[in-house]
Scaffold this motif. Sequence first.
Motif, PDB file in Angstrom:
ATOM      1  N   UNK A 412       1.679   3.076   2.944  1.00 38.17           N
ATOM      2  CA  UNK A 412       3.128   3.322   2.812  1.00 38.17           C
ATOM      3  C   UNK A 412       3.388   4.708   2.249  1.00 38.17           C
ATOM      4  N   UNK A 413       2.595   5.099   1.273  1.00 41.62           N
ATOM      5  CA  UNK A 413       2.776   6.413   0.664  1.00 41.62           C
ATOM      6  C   UNK A 413       2.486   7.531   1.646  1.00 41.62           C
ATOM      7  N   UNK A 414       1.455   7.355   2.442  1.00 37.83           N
ATOM      8  CA  UNK A 414       1.119   8.386   3.431  1.00 37.83           C
ATOM      9  C   UNK A 414       2.197   8.495   4.515  1.00 37.83           C
ATOM     10  N   UNK A 415       2.908   7.395   4.739  1.00 39.24           N
ATOM     11  CA  UNK A 415       3.984   7.431   5.742  1.00 39.24           C
ATOM     12  C   UNK A 415       5.267   8.018   5.191  1.00 39.24           C
ATOM     13  N   UNK A 416       5.291   8.280   3.854  1.00 37.63           N
ATOM     14  CA  UNK A 416       6.434   8.934   3.254  1.00 37.63           C
ATOM     15  C   UNK A 416       7.476   8.006   2.684  1.00 37.63           C
ATOM     16  N   UNK A 417       7.202   6.706   2.662  1.00 38.73           N
ATOM     17  CA  UNK A 417       8.183   5.756   2.139  1.00 38.73           C
ATOM     18  C   UNK A 417       7.841   5.269   0.725  1.00 38.73           C
ATOM     19  N   UNK A 418       6.605   5.288   0.316  1.00 41.01           N
ATOM     20  CA  UNK A 418       6.209   4.807  -1.013  1.00 41.01           C
ATOM     21  C   UNK A 418       6.104   5.931  -2.010  1.00 41.01           C
ATOM     22  N   UNK A 419       5.782   5.557  -3.240  1.00 40.65           N
ATOM     23  CA  UNK A 419       5.612   6.546  -4.311  1.00 40.65           C
ATOM     24  C   UNK A 419       4.159   6.571  -4.767  1.00 40.65           C
ATOM     25  N   UNK A 420       3.746   7.735  -5.230  1.00 38.09           N
ATOM     26  CA  UNK A 420       2.365   7.879  -5.706  1.00 38.09           C
ATOM     27  C   UNK A 420       2.136   7.067  -6.976  1.00 38.09           C
ATOM     28  N   UNK A 421       3.188   6.897  -7.798  1.00 35.03           N
ATOM     29  CA  UNK A 421       3.041   6.127  -9.041  1.00 35.03           C
ATOM     30  C   UNK A 421       2.657   4.678  -8.750  1.00 35.03           C
TER      31      UNK A 421
END
Length: 458
Positions: A412-421
Amino acid sequence: MKKIIWILTGIFIFSHLWAYSLQDLKSSVVENNPEILKLNQEYEQAKLDFKDAKAGRGPTVDLQVSGTYMLKPLVEPIYLNVAEIIKAIDWPGAQAANVNQHIKIYDGMENTIYTFQLSVMQPLFTWGKLENAVKLYGQIVEIKQTQIESMLQQKEVEVETRFVSLCYLKKILEILEEEKGFAQRMVETSENAEKSGMLLHQDVVEARIQAKELEIAQEDVTEQINNQLLELERTCGIENLTLEMLELNFDESKILEILSWDRADTEERALSGDQLSIKMLTQLKEVNEVAEKIAKGYVNWKPDLALQASAGYGGSRLPFAEPNWRRKDDYTATISVGVKTTIWDGGRKLNDVSRKVSESKIADINKLDARSTIKQTLSSLWNTAEVCSMKIEYQDLKLEAVESKISQQETIFMSGYGSETDVLSSKIDRCNQQIEKIKQELSRAVACLTIGHLAQSK
């Protein structure tokens, strides 16, 4: 630069070659442990006491020699006047001549005096006290030997337990270091998110608190490692021991093997007479029984018989060098039989017998109590090992779930929707679950090693 790399490589290889393995540490216990060395000396003393007891059955031979030189002997030479002798004789029809001549009739006492005294004492009958004393000290030697074996087993298990603890603590320290990197990245990400208005300051503070807790946890684990190293130093007699000096590898197959043991068979072995603690208590009971027999030999109206013979000489010259020594009464020889017994002592001898009987009963009680304690300890250790195994399986499931969660969040993070935290938080959670699993593995290993020690015989 290449030279520095070669130097560092050499240092690493050298330190690895000189690393202590678990077997090296166990061997060092035999050679350097203060308690083992002390017991070895007590064992040697017990063997000397045993020899003394055996010597008590034989004769005691004493020789006393003295020599004296006198500047002025007590008795001087004796002379007689010839004229006085002639006057003392009644010569019919003759007149005694006046002769001024002296005759020595005694040479006087010599300047030297020698005295020799040889005595032999041999016990004849002592109501079995001497034989039982030999048996008693022989049993004490056996107890000391058993005590050394038992202490050595305890120290070896202690060393192995501490060695295994260091293996697991090192893994925990490595995971904490990895987790610390995630926490620091979490703090940086939270601070950036706060600046952009996406996170509250409270979230940043919580991230900092989490990072600080990890630092505290690292210090705590480091302290535990240092304590384990200090205990290994004391037990093995190795100075300045460090984590780098140990060849930390542990095969868990031994733990799994112990877990596969039959509980009833393990309990039977732990409570058998070959188990060193039970064996030692049995030997102590036998010692008390022999001591009781010795005490009964000292009761009233039980006389001890002994033969005593002595030969002596006293004269001005050495034996057989004196003139006409056969005619002189300078030699003595005596043979006697002595009897000694206590008629009445207010009942103290009988009280001694009663004490020994009481000590024998106490030895029986201690043996029963030891068996009960071992049985209870084994049951508790088995339960601990089984519960830890269940918790390890539980942690494996949680790790499987968190790995899946991390994979999803990274996608999800790599797709730009999630957060790194979120990803970092899940990775920190994974580290915590790994540490918890290692803690359970350590607890299980300690329990299994203790079970192996209790079930171990000679």
